[in-house]
Design a protein around this motif. Structure first.
Motif, PDB file in Angstrom:
ATOM      1  N   GLU A   1      47.858  15.522  25.157  1.00 47.70           N
ATOM      2  CA  GLU A   1      48.390  14.199  25.518  1.00 47.70           C
ATOM      3  C   GLU A   1      49.076  13.561  24.308  1.00 47.70           C
ATOM      4  OE1 GLU A   1      45.042  12.038  26.940  1.00 47.70           O
ATOM      5  OE2 GLU A   1      45.233  12.799  28.965  1.00 47.70           O
TER       6      GLU A   1
ATOM      7  N   HIS B   1      45.488  18.767  36.253  1.00 47.11           N
ATOM      8  CA  HIS B   1      44.285  18.354  35.548  1.00 47.11           C
ATOM      9  C   HIS B   1      43.468  17.405  36.409  1.00 47.11           C
ATOM     10  CE1 HIS B   1      42.635  19.141  31.745  1.00 47.11           C
ATOM     11  NE2 HIS B   1      42.432  17.902  31.416  1.00 47.11           N
TER      12      HIS B   1
ATOM     13  N   PHE C   1      49.328  17.602  33.862  1.00 49.67           N
ATOM     14  CA  PHE C   1      48.387  16.490  34.046  1.00 49.67           C
ATOM     15  C   PHE C   1      48.088  16.260  35.526  1.00 49.67           C
ATOM     16  CE2 PHE C   1      50.070  15.506  29.810  1.00 49.67           C
ATOM     17  CZ  PHE C   1      48.866  15.587  29.138  1.00 49.67           C
ATOM     18  N   GLU C   2      49.019  16.641  36.372  1.00 47.79           N
ATOM     19  CA  GLU C   2      48.768  16.507  37.808  1.00 47.79           C
ATOM     20  C   GLU C   2      47.689  17.504  38.220  1.00 47.79           C
ATOM     21  OE1 GLU C   2      51.872  15.900  40.403  1.00 47.79           O
ATOM     22  OE2 GLU C   2      53.155  14.897  38.961  1.00 47.79           O
TER      23      GLU C   2
ATOM     24  N   LYS D   1      55.298  18.911  32.973  1.00 48.24           N
ATOM     25  CA  LYS D   1      55.318  17.861  33.993  1.00 48.24           C
ATOM     26  C   LYS D   1      54.099  17.959  34.902  1.00 48.24           C
ATOM     27  CE  LYS D   1      60.237  16.932  34.475  1.00 48.24           C
ATOM     28  NZ  LYS D   1      61.411  17.226  35.291  1.00 48.24           N
TER      29      LYS D   1
ATOM     30  N   LEU E   1      52.391  15.328  23.690  1.00 44.38           N
ATOM     31  CA  LEU E   1      53.435  15.043  24.685  1.00 44.38           C
ATOM     32  C   LEU E   1      53.853  13.580  24.684  1.00 44.38           C
ATOM     33  CD1 LEU E   1      52.378  17.216  27.774  1.00 44.38           C
ATOM     34  CD2 LEU E   1      53.776  17.833  25.824  1.00 44.38           C
TER      35      LEU E   1
END
Lengths: 328, 269
Positions: free
Chosen positions: B99, B267, B264-265, B261, B102
């Motif tokens: 995180e 995750h 994290f979705e 992209k 990014l």
């Protein structure tokens, strides 16, 4: 000003529904959220687990693309120009993440500083200043893996400030910290907003922290905005009861019957407990009942040992709200 | 890009100096040494130094040991470089720093290049070590055409770097390093001509050779380091290696961007 309008984020989850079959399921993490953060103010974002707080922060920090809605910071469209937005924001999370444990504090800050395009003496000065500010000067060259939790959290704050962001997102910044360190961090956050004019978004499970720091609070539930107001007004709106705690010499049955009748007549709800100290009464009413209760004790010469008027706080308000919405 | 490159290079250098992954280093060397010793023993004591005629016709050499040792050396080098670059982002994710990375407006290409160039230092040490050991077991460096060696090595490193970007994106997609990397390494070792010419394999498997940079790299390296005479095939293979590298590079950049992209979705789930 940071402005999010009608932010929506849907996640598509795949669940096994057989040996090879998978069923797609759409989860609405954030559903039409409007949110504003001005420079110099601290904004709270509250909600029970799964309310959509982390997803919201990730969208605001450009880590997640919203399914729909708009997000702009000081007039710059975050979806069109994420690189420009990244220079103006930063995020600090609780726990021990977002740091390289094998590097020292100075090396961590130098690394992140370079990634933000800082270099030379400007970078060195910024690192030195931040290390001093968070009180890590003596251990600046020690690898982070040898730091205590509090030291790591302070270094996180320094990392979050390395690019001198205009807006800062704090996701549970005092998670698991000792009280003195947490207090120190709260002071630092307050200074960043009020003295350095940074816009701050704070999520925390420590509601006293939110009440102490935030100028206004967004309460979300299942991705929807439930309430948006100042902490004081939220408490006043949700919790109307006042609580009075009293410990007095042990009451006789006759005195208790009389007192209970008087309190009931005044609309005061009472709970009685016998303790080692004496009789303890917990009284609740939708008004300040201190004066009325004292007048009653004078009538029968009751001897008061302790009297405590409890003001409702944000935690009471959130619990009441959750109870009302059957979230607990 | 330059700042991300130099920052990551320095970070990796400090990390390597502070916590050198000796287990990886020894593991990679052992891979190369094992191939070398296995080839030496089987060639001398099982096959009594006799070679199939087709081997000579496919490879253009009768020096089997140099062929295999070069295969072991460059297989180890490739595995090492692939692992260093491809594991970068998934390691960041596992260590909780993805995180923070990014969030910065830094160039991802610079970041990977910084890691790769620093990683070359480590892989280089492994490479030299295996070559030195190989010399004791029959590696015959007859003619090192230095003028050709440098551009070939550069093209080879670029193609492996590009392949690592694609591998890294698969690692992020599968949330796995072990099975993903080892599946590639097993196939790569089988079809790239590490210990035998791929022409011995069925036709359909030979098609896999053509998508492995190691296949072209090995052919080129053998040509300039162990053969006395150069042929026109070198130029052809060099061009194919560069083209394959460019193809992997673009696929890798697109895949990595896509994974960033979606990481994290996923995750969330």
């Amino acid at each position: 000003m940071l402005e999010a309008k009608k932010l929506v984020k849907y996640y598509t989850m795949k669940e096994k529904s057989g040996w090879f079959a998978r069923k797609k399921q759409q989860i609405k993490a954030v559903n039409g959220l409007d949110l504003t953060i001005k420079r110099g103010e601290i904004v709270g974002l509250l909600g029970v687990n799964g309310a959509g707080k982390t997803t919201t922060i990730k969208m605001l920090s450009t880590l997640l693309a919203p399914t729909s809605g708009t997000l702009s910071i000081d007039g710059i469209d975050a979806l069109q120009q994420p690189e420009a937005i990244k220079r103006r924001i930063n995020m600090i999370a609780g726990g021990e993440r977002m740091l390289y444990w094998r590097l020292s504090a100075r090396e961590n800050l130098m690394y992140f500083g370079r990634l933000y395009g800082l270099r030379g003496s400007a970078l060195k000065n910024q690192c030195d200043e931040l290390i001093k500010k968070v009180g890590l000067a003596e251990s600046a060259d020690r690898p982070v893996e040898r730091y205590s939790k509090g030291m790591k959290q302070r270094l996180q704050i320094a990392r979050g400030l390395i690019n001198d962001p205009d807006y800062l997102f704090l996701d549970e910044p005092t998670l698991g910290l000792d009280a003195p360190v947490a207090r120190q961090l709260r002071g630092m956050v307050k200074d960043l907003a009020k003295k350095k004019n940074k816009g701050i978004l704070l999520t925390s499970h420590y509601l006293e922290e939110v009440e102490e720091l935030c100028d206004h609070v967004y309460i979300i539930e299942k991705g929807h905005l439930l309430l948006h107001d100042t902490p004081t007004r939220i408490i006043q709106t949700i919790v109307k009861d006042r609580i009075l705690l009293v410990v007095m010499d042990r009451l006789t049955q006759e005195d208790w019957t009389w007192l209970r009748q008087e309190l009931d007549n005044r609309g005061i709800h009472t709970q009685k407990n016998e303790t080692d100290e004496g009789t303890q009464l917990d009284m609740t009413a939708p008004f300040d009942l201190t004066a009325q209760f004292i007048a009653l004790t004078h009538q029968r010469n009751f001897h008061l040992l302790r009297l405590e008027s409890k003001k409702p706080n944000l935690e009471d308000a959130i619990i009441r709200l959750a109870e009302e919405r059957e979230l607990l | 890009m330059w700042t991300a490159f130099s920052a990551t290079f320095k970070r990796q250098l400090v990390t390597m100096r502070r916590a050198y992954p000796w287990s990886f280093f020894i593991g990679h060397i052992l891979d190369g040494v094992y191939i070398t010793i296995f080839a030496f023993l089987s060639y001398h004591f099982i096959f009594q130094g006799e070679l199939n005629e087709r081997f000579v016709s496919y490879t253009g050499t009768s020096d089997y040991l140099s062929y295999v040792i070069m295969g072991g050396v460059f297989n180890s080098f490739t595995v090492s470089l692939l692992m260093i670059v491809s594991r970068m982002l998934i390691t960041e994710m596992r260590e909780g720093t993805l995180e923070a990375l990014l969030l910065t407006p830094s160039s991802r290409l610079g970041y990977f290049l910084g890691a790769a160039v620093q990683g070359l230092m480590r892989s280089g040490i492994e490479w030299v070590t295996i070559i030195c050991i190989g010399l004791f077991f029959g590696l015959n460096l007859v003619s090192a055409h230095l003028a050709l060696l440098i551009p070939i090595l550069a093209a080879f490193c670029f193609a492996i770097f590009a392949q690592a970007l694609v591998l890294g994106s698969f690692m992020l997609a599968f949330r796995d390093t072990y099975i993903t990397q080892n599946t590639l390494f097993v196939v790569m070792m089988l079809v790239s001509g590490v210990s035998f010419p791929p022409e011995f394999l069925p036709q359909w498997m030979q098609c896999l050779s053509r998508i492995m940079p190691l296949y072209y790299g090995l052919d080129l390296m053998r040509a300039v380091m162990t053969k006395a005479q150069l042929s026109f095939a070198i130029l052809q293979n060099l061009l194919l290696l560069v083209a394959l590298g460019i193809l992997y590079f673009f696929i890798g950049i697109i895949f990595i961007k896509q994974m960033e992209k979606s990481v994290f979705e996923k995750h969330f789930g």
